[in-house]
Design a protein around this motif. Sequence first.
Motif, mmCIF file in Angstrom:
data_model
loop_
_atom_site.group_PDB
_atom_site.id
_atom_site.type_symbol
_atom_site.label_atom_id
_atom_site.label_comp_id
_atom_site.label_asym_id
_atom_site.label_seq_id
_atom_site.Cartn_x
_atom_site.Cartn_y
_atom_site.Cartn_z
ATOM 1 N N TYR A 179 22.208 37.408 70.695
ATOM 2 C CA TYR A 179 21.924 38.816 70.696
ATOM 3 C C TYR A 179 20.698 39.370 69.893
ATOM 4 O O TYR A 179 20.465 38.629 68.799
ATOM 5 C CB TYR A 179 23.077 39.873 70.558
ATOM 6 N N ARG A 180 19.830 40.049 70.313
ATOM 7 C CA ARG A 180 18.697 40.229 69.721
ATOM 8 C C ARG A 180 18.779 41.042 68.332
ATOM 9 O O ARG A 180 17.891 41.067 67.648
ATOM 10 C CB ARG A 180 17.722 41.382 70.762
ATOM 11 N N TRP A 181 19.675 41.513 67.980
ATOM 12 C CA TRP A 181 19.995 41.905 66.964
ATOM 13 C C TRP A 181 20.582 40.801 65.769
ATOM 14 O O TRP A 181 20.654 41.163 64.415
ATOM 15 C CB TRP A 181 20.905 43.134 66.542
ATOM 16 N N ILE A 182 20.560 39.681 66.144
ATOM 17 C CA ILE A 182 20.908 38.450 65.156
ATOM 18 C C ILE A 182 19.644 37.943 64.641
ATOM 19 O O ILE A 182 18.678 37.840 65.248
ATOM 20 C CB ILE A 182 21.548 37.242 66.006
ATOM 21 N N ARG A 183 19.531 37.615 63.621
ATOM 22 C CA ARG A 183 18.279 37.230 62.845
ATOM 23 C C ARG A 183 18.047 35.823 63.130
ATOM 24 O O ARG A 183 18.967 35.018 63.532
ATOM 25 C CB ARG A 183 18.384 37.129 61.258
ATOM 26 N N TYR A 234 18.040 36.691 73.179
ATOM 27 C CA TYR A 234 16.696 35.762 72.625
ATOM 28 C C TYR A 234 17.028 34.584 72.295
ATOM 29 O O TYR A 234 18.344 34.225 72.101
ATOM 30 C CB TYR A 234 15.865 36.613 71.808
ATOM 31 N N LEU A 235 16.135 33.880 72.053
ATOM 32 C CA LEU A 235 16.216 32.579 71.562
ATOM 33 C C LEU A 235 16.027 32.645 69.960
ATOM 34 O O LEU A 235 15.037 32.792 69.389
ATOM 35 C CB LEU A 235 15.284 31.361 72.188
ATOM 36 N N TYR A 236 17.146 32.428 69.577
ATOM 37 C CA TYR A 236 17.280 32.673 67.877
ATOM 38 C C TYR A 236 17.285 31.514 67.034
ATOM 39 O O TYR A 236 17.126 31.296 65.881
ATOM 40 C CB TYR A 236 18.230 33.584 67.605
ATOM 41 N N HIS A 237 17.349 30.034 67.808
ATOM 42 C CA HIS A 237 17.486 28.905 66.892
ATOM 43 C C HIS A 237 17.286 27.859 67.994
ATOM 44 O O HIS A 237 17.692 27.934 69.257
ATOM 45 C CB HIS A 237 19.070 28.927 66.907
ATOM 46 N N ALA A 238 16.328 26.988 67.492
ATOM 47 C CA ALA A 238 15.997 25.708 68.402
ATOM 48 C C ALA A 238 15.759 24.480 67.539
ATOM 49 O O ALA A 238 15.146 24.590 66.486
ATOM 50 C CB ALA A 238 15.042 25.967 69.304
ATOM 51 N N HIS A 239 16.147 23.320 67.748
ATOM 52 C CA HIS A 239 15.890 22.383 66.851
ATOM 53 C C HIS A 239 15.919 20.972 67.968
ATOM 54 O O HIS A 239 16.798 21.025 68.865
ATOM 55 C CB HIS A 239 16.543 22.133 65.688
ATOM 56 N N MET A 240 15.299 19.834 67.560
ATOM 57 C CA MET A 240 15.324 18.655 68.256
ATOM 58 C C MET A 240 16.162 17.708 66.983
ATOM 59 O O MET A 240 15.865 17.682 66.007
ATOM 60 C CB MET A 240 14.120 18.022 68.664
ATOM 61 N N ILE A 241 17.015 16.754 67.503
ATOM 62 C CA ILE A 241 17.679 15.863 66.731
ATOM 63 C C ILE A 241 17.473 14.471 67.574
ATOM 64 O O ILE A 241 17.711 14.126 68.613
ATOM 65 C CB ILE A 241 18.903 16.196 66.714
ATOM 66 N N ALA A 242 16.769 13.649 66.585
ATOM 67 C CA ALA A 242 17.009 11.943 66.981
ATOM 68 C C ALA A 242 17.870 11.293 65.822
ATOM 69 O O ALA A 242 17.629 11.442 64.693
ATOM 70 C CB ALA A 242 15.336 11.689 66.777
ATOM 71 N N THR A 243 18.655 10.716 66.634
ATOM 72 C CA THR A 243 19.946 9.793 65.697
ATOM 73 C C THR A 243 19.730 8.306 65.930
ATOM 74 O O THR A 243 20.121 7.869 67.008
ATOM 75 C CB THR A 243 21.221 10.392 65.946
ATOM 76 N N PRO A 244 18.899 7.684 65.066
ATOM 77 C CA PRO A 244 18.683 6.166 65.293
ATOM 78 C C PRO A 244 20.103 5.635 64.986
ATOM 79 O O PRO A 244 21.039 6.031 64.458
ATOM 80 C CB PRO A 244 17.617 6.089 64.342
ATOM 81 N N PRO A 245 20.062 4.275 65.350
ATOM 82 C CA PRO A 245 21.254 3.480 65.143
ATOM 83 C C PRO A 245 21.564 3.403 63.554
ATOM 84 O O PRO A 245 20.727 3.263 62.894
ATOM 85 C CB PRO A 245 21.008 1.919 65.411
#
Length: 278
Positions: free
Chosen positions: A219-223, A94-105
Amino acid sequence: MNPSCLQYALTEEERRTFNETGYLILENALSEEQTARITEAFDRIYANKLSEGHDPKTALFYPNFIPDHELFLDLVDYEKVLPKVWGLLGWNIYLYHAHMIATPPSGQAKNDATFGWHQDSGRVNVEMESHPRPRLSLKVAYFLSDVSEADRGNFWVVPGSHLNDSLDMPADRHGQPEGAIPVRVKPGTAVFFDRRLWHAGTPNWSELTRKVLFYGYGYRWIRTKDDMTVSHLWENSSPIRRQMLGYGVNCNGHYTPTDADVPLRGWLKEHQPDMVAR
């Protein structure tokens, strides 16, 4: 899932590349139109965060973005990518982790200070008693900006380092570990990488803002690693997407899953039975 997604199944060459190097580059994972539309949604969020007071000189790390736009949700079970994820990790995922990153100059002069090299998963790397450390999860990074040139906040990796529990750093904290390289890719590229791969984010010494979406599958047993408020999306999601969004019948189903917990397993039994050996 539409069975047509199997045309994007993991190939043996891709498996070998991932197993040997710890990462895999999938060019043109997103079409130009997809990239433009997703970037537009990304930019709206970034603009809102700036208006709320985020410092425009510092990188934006924003988790829990999946509910913010249907385009982000559609990437959770994206047909060009998910078959490769289950090809590497199997069906109990499953999707256990998601993030967006914007890195400016950065606005700073380029220097050769050693980057912040690390393996993902924090305490996992201290408390798991095995060598090499277990894979457990991987990330897919969708690049929306052009990082095909150096110094654009590129993601750096040491190919093959996912099988090493430590990494030798320069003694004087100048320069990078032996074998380190920047990942240089065009917009629309997806980069898969093993959580154990030694990698680093880097300063953006260019005039462009680096924009990336990270989707972490485990894996689905990961928090969950992020505060993922996605349960309200279950009702209108297909069974496999619901699995990717963390649905389960009960807690034990994360360890001993039933067919209702993991519809991906049933789908694979019908369409790709070699993936369901156990």
